[in-house]
Design a protein around this motif. Structure first.
Motif, mmCIF file in Angstrom:
data_model
loop_
_atom_site.group_PDB
_atom_site.id
_atom_site.type_symbol
_atom_site.label_atom_id
_atom_site.label_comp_id
_atom_site.label_asym_id
_atom_site.label_seq_id
_atom_site.Cartn_x
_atom_site.Cartn_y
_atom_site.Cartn_z
ATOM 1 N N LEU A 99 0.830 -1.202 0.000
ATOM 2 C CA LEU A 99 0.000 0.000 0.000
ATOM 3 C C LEU A 99 0.868 1.256 0.000
ATOM 4 O O LEU A 99 0.545 2.243 -0.678
ATOM 5 C CB LEU A 99 -0.951 -0.008 1.206
ATOM 6 C CG LEU A 99 -2.109 -1.014 1.109
ATOM 7 C CD1 LEU A 99 -2.864 -1.098 2.426
ATOM 8 C CD2 LEU A 99 -3.067 -0.624 -0.011
ATOM 9 N N ARG A 153 2.153 1.784 -3.494
ATOM 10 C CA ARG A 153 1.114 2.323 -4.374
ATOM 11 C C ARG A 153 0.903 3.811 -4.100
ATOM 12 O O ARG A 153 0.756 4.613 -5.025
ATOM 13 C CB ARG A 153 -0.204 1.569 -4.181
ATOM 14 C CG ARG A 153 -0.146 0.093 -4.529
ATOM 15 C CD ARG A 153 -1.529 -0.537 -4.383
ATOM 16 N NE ARG A 153 -2.376 -0.151 -5.484
ATOM 17 C CZ ARG A 153 -2.455 -0.812 -6.634
ATOM 18 N NH1 ARG A 153 -1.727 -1.890 -6.825
ATOM 19 N NH2 ARG A 153 -3.266 -0.396 -7.582
ATOM 20 N N GLY A 170 1.645 7.524 -6.479
ATOM 21 C CA GLY A 170 0.604 8.496 -6.812
ATOM 22 C C GLY A 170 -0.819 8.041 -6.548
ATOM 23 O O GLY A 170 -1.763 8.756 -6.879
ATOM 24 N N LYS A 214 -3.547 7.832 -4.210
ATOM 25 C CA LYS A 214 -4.008 8.310 -2.902
ATOM 26 C C LYS A 214 -4.974 7.321 -2.255
ATOM 27 O O LYS A 214 -5.079 7.246 -1.031
ATOM 28 C CB LYS A 214 -4.704 9.669 -3.049
ATOM 29 C CG LYS A 214 -3.751 10.837 -3.236
ATOM 30 C CD LYS A 214 -4.528 12.154 -3.265
ATOM 31 C CE LYS A 214 -3.590 13.330 -3.362
ATOM 32 N NZ LYS A 214 -4.327 14.605 -3.448
ATOM 33 N N ARG A 215 -5.705 6.572 -3.076
ATOM 34 C CA ARG A 215 -6.685 5.631 -2.513
ATOM 35 C C ARG A 215 -5.977 4.544 -1.709
ATOM 36 O O ARG A 215 -6.532 4.013 -0.748
ATOM 37 C CB ARG A 215 -7.511 5.011 -3.639
ATOM 38 C CG ARG A 215 -8.289 6.052 -4.454
ATOM 39 C CD ARG A 215 -8.958 5.432 -5.654
ATOM 40 N NE ARG A 215 -8.002 4.722 -6.498
ATOM 41 C CZ ARG A 215 -8.350 4.020 -7.571
ATOM 42 N NH1 ARG A 215 -9.607 3.937 -7.935
ATOM 43 N NH2 ARG A 215 -7.426 3.400 -8.278
ATOM 44 N N PHE A 256 -3.354 5.056 0.141
ATOM 45 C CA PHE A 256 -3.093 5.649 1.458
ATOM 46 C C PHE A 256 -4.375 5.673 2.275
ATOM 47 O O PHE A 256 -4.358 5.490 3.495
ATOM 48 C CB PHE A 256 -2.505 7.055 1.310
ATOM 49 C CG PHE A 256 -1.925 7.580 2.590
ATOM 50 C CD1 PHE A 256 -2.606 8.529 3.346
ATOM 51 C CD2 PHE A 256 -0.705 7.120 3.057
ATOM 52 C CE1 PHE A 256 -2.088 8.996 4.529
ATOM 53 C CE2 PHE A 256 -0.173 7.580 4.245
ATOM 54 C CZ PHE A 256 -0.865 8.526 4.984
ATOM 55 N N ASP A 257 -5.503 5.903 1.594
ATOM 56 C CA ASP A 257 -6.793 5.863 2.282
ATOM 57 C C ASP A 257 -7.024 4.496 2.938
ATOM 58 O O ASP A 257 -7.519 4.404 4.061
ATOM 59 C CB ASP A 257 -7.906 6.176 1.274
ATOM 60 C CG ASP A 257 -9.290 6.201 1.918
ATOM 61 O OD1 ASP A 257 -9.899 5.124 2.080
ATOM 62 O OD2 ASP A 257 -9.759 7.291 2.274
ATOM 63 N N LEU A 258 -6.647 3.429 2.239
ATOM 64 C CA LEU A 258 -6.812 2.081 2.803
ATOM 65 C C LEU A 258 -5.942 1.914 4.054
ATOM 66 O O LEU A 258 -6.350 1.266 5.021
ATOM 67 C CB LEU A 258 -6.456 1.007 1.767
ATOM 68 C CG LEU A 258 -7.373 0.908 0.539
ATOM 69 C CD1 LEU A 258 -6.904 -0.207 -0.388
ATOM 70 C CD2 LEU A 258 -8.820 0.675 0.943
ATOM 71 N N TRP A 311 -13.499 -4.096 3.186
ATOM 72 C CA TRP A 311 -12.213 -3.693 3.781
ATOM 73 C C TRP A 311 -12.467 -2.892 5.053
ATOM 74 O O TRP A 311 -11.853 -3.151 6.099
ATOM 75 C CB TRP A 311 -11.403 -2.870 2.762
ATOM 76 C CG TRP A 311 -10.116 -2.313 3.303
ATOM 77 C CD1 TRP A 311 -9.910 -1.076 3.838
ATOM 78 C CD2 TRP A 311 -8.856 -2.985 3.363
ATOM 79 N NE1 TRP A 311 -8.606 -0.925 4.235
ATOM 80 C CE2 TRP A 311 -7.933 -2.075 3.942
ATOM 81 C CE3 TRP A 311 -8.402 -4.242 2.979
ATOM 82 C CZ2 TRP A 311 -6.576 -2.401 4.141
ATOM 83 C CZ3 TRP A 311 -7.069 -4.562 3.180
ATOM 84 C CH2 TRP A 311 -6.169 -3.655 3.754
ATOM 85 N N THR A 356 -0.299 15.492 -4.806
ATOM 86 C CA THR A 356 -0.070 14.041 -4.876
ATOM 87 C C THR A 356 1.408 13.724 -4.726
ATOM 88 O O THR A 356 2.256 14.303 -5.411
ATOM 89 C CB THR A 356 -0.572 13.495 -6.227
ATOM 90 O OG1 THR A 356 -1.955 13.821 -6.356
ATOM 91 C CG2 THR A 356 -0.398 11.984 -6.307
ATOM 92 N N VAL A 357 1.697 12.816 -3.828
ATOM 93 C CA VAL A 357 3.076 12.357 -3.638
ATOM 94 C C VAL A 357 3.444 11.433 -4.793
ATOM 95 O O VAL A 357 2.679 10.535 -5.160
ATOM 96 C CB VAL A 357 3.211 11.598 -2.291
ATOM 97 C CG1 VAL A 357 4.492 10.771 -2.250
ATOM 98 C CG2 VAL A 357 3.165 12.572 -1.128
ATOM 99 N N LEU A 358 4.613 11.686 -5.371
ATOM 100 C CA LEU A 358 5.099 10.816 -6.442
ATOM 101 C C LEU A 358 6.571 10.536 -6.180
ATOM 102 O O LEU A 358 7.439 11.303 -6.562
ATOM 103 C CB LEU A 358 4.896 11.507 -7.793
ATOM 104 C CG LEU A 358 4.846 10.580 -9.008
ATOM 105 C CD1 LEU A 358 3.709 9.581 -8.875
ATOM 106 C CD2 LEU A 358 4.679 11.392 -10.277
#
Lengths: 199, 180
Positions: free
Chosen positions: A10, A13, A17, A19-20, A22-24, B49, B82-84
């Motif tokens: 996670l 991922r 880039g 973000k979902r 990180f949401d998990l 989840w 957004t982090v990249l």
């Protein structure tokens, strides 16, 4: 895959880039983090504010996360530091609060606790969820209850559970899945969740 | 009985099964990657989840309703740049270091042996293939001493050098000059 492997995927991922992803991670750890922060800060609203700030700081700091430590350990350190900074800044503000408080009441802590804005509805819901989980676990067939308890409460591996319950690992996995699903099914009416409700 | 080990497909109607398998650590790397790709986009999987993590937390005494917290966090995260910063594979990072470290270690070992202080106990004889850089097989020729001569002469030092090639015997020699 271990829990650390799941978190690692996670984090990767999120760093790519997504973000979902990180949401998990946040969904997975936010309650645990807030429980930790509650030991340092008594006001529930402030606990949530600090938790929010912690997760945003962690997201911004993802490029610095090397993966040497477990993600939660890293998150925990950010949370503790954020809480400490908050408490330090509040200490500097304390004279203002205590000046007012001292006029009426010598016990400043009580006044701070009274600022807790948890609504009665959310507190009731939390109690209902806790009771539903307990009741659901009690209602489980013994083998399912044993499997989920050993896994969730004792943190045992599947191999250890299989050895203790004298059954194949596949049976352990199946029992844990069925137990988890049975408990979740009892929660759905309380939470009002359906298959397409996001939360 | 659900068996998700090495499953190639994860149909959405079994979202509860494969999300549970994911949390149990049953899926391998590639299956887990596919699962994480699907969860955010499939409402049922996303709900599972959240539910299963709530079950786990509730069993540890954390049963708080945190939907408002998550909603607020999502709004904040949405507004964040957004982090990249893709992670570099750890193998690629460490392999060059390991080679460099190994080469440095071998160089240190070789250097230590060649600059060892002379002994006063007469003809010290050591047999060590590792300390020999004998490229010149001619009898009577001290190939290693020849190679090290400039350095050792500059340091007025003694060294152990090969004096007998077949036996690879090393003896103390003085390197004030090539014929001494």
């Amino acid at each position: 895959m271990s829990e650390q492997d799941i978190d690692r995927q996670l984090v990767e991922r999120a760093r790519n880039g997504d973000k979902r992803a990180f949401d998990l991670l946040v969904q997975k750890y936010h309650r645990r983090l807030m429980r930790l922060l509650s030991r340092m800060v008594r006001n529930q609203e402030e606990v949530e504010d600090i938790a929010q700030e912690t997760f945003i700081k962690a997201y911004r700091a993802l490029p610095q996360f090397r993966g040497d430590a477990a993600f939660y350990t890293w998150l925990y350190r950010i949370g503790v530091n954020t809480a400490r900074n908050y408490l330090s800044s509040r200490k500097r503000q304390m004279p203002t609060i205590s000046d007012q408080a001292m006029n009426d009441d010598d016990d400043v802590d009580e006044r701070i606790v009274a600022q807790d804005i948890n609504t009665p509805e959310s507190m009731l819901l939390s109690k209902q969820v806790a009771m539903a989980v307990n009741d659901a676990v009690e209602a489980l067939p013994e083998e399912l209850r044993t499997a989920i308890t050993l896994r969730e409460m004792e943190g045992m591996s599947y191999e250890e559970i299989a050895e203790m319950m004298v059954c194949p690992i596949g049976t352990v996995r199946s029992r844990i899945f069925r137990a988890r699903e049975a408990i979740a099914a009892k929660l759905r009416p309380i939470l009002g969740t359906t298959g397409d409700t996001r939360w | 009985m659900v068996s998700m080990k090495h499953t190639q497909t994860m149909p959405s109607q079994d979202a509860d099964a494969w999300v549970s398998a994911l949390l149990n650590g049953e899926l391998d790397d590639s299956e887990a990657k596919r699962a994480f790709s699907r969860i955010p986009g499939e409402a049922e999987a996303a709900t599972r989840w959240a539910e299963y993590n709530l079950v786990s937390d509730a069993l540890h005494g954390d049963a708080a309703d945190t939907r408002a917290f998550m909603a607020r966090f999502r709004d904040t995260l949405e507004a964040e740049p957004t982090v990249l910063a893709p992670m570099v594979a750890r193998k690629a990072q460490t392999a060059p270091y390991l080679w460099t470290a190994a080469a440095a270690a071998m160089a240190a070992i070789t250097w230590t042996v060649w600059t060892a202080a002379p002994s006063d106990t007469g003809s010290d004889r050591m047999v060590s293939a590792q300390t020999v850089a004998a490229n010149d097989p001619r009898p009577g020729v001290d190939p290693v001493a020849n190679q090290l001569e400039p350095y050792l002469a500059a340091h007025q030092d003694y060294a152990y050098a090969v004096v007998s090639v077949p036996e690879m015997v090393i003896e103390k020699v003085s390197l004030a000059g090539p014929n001494q």
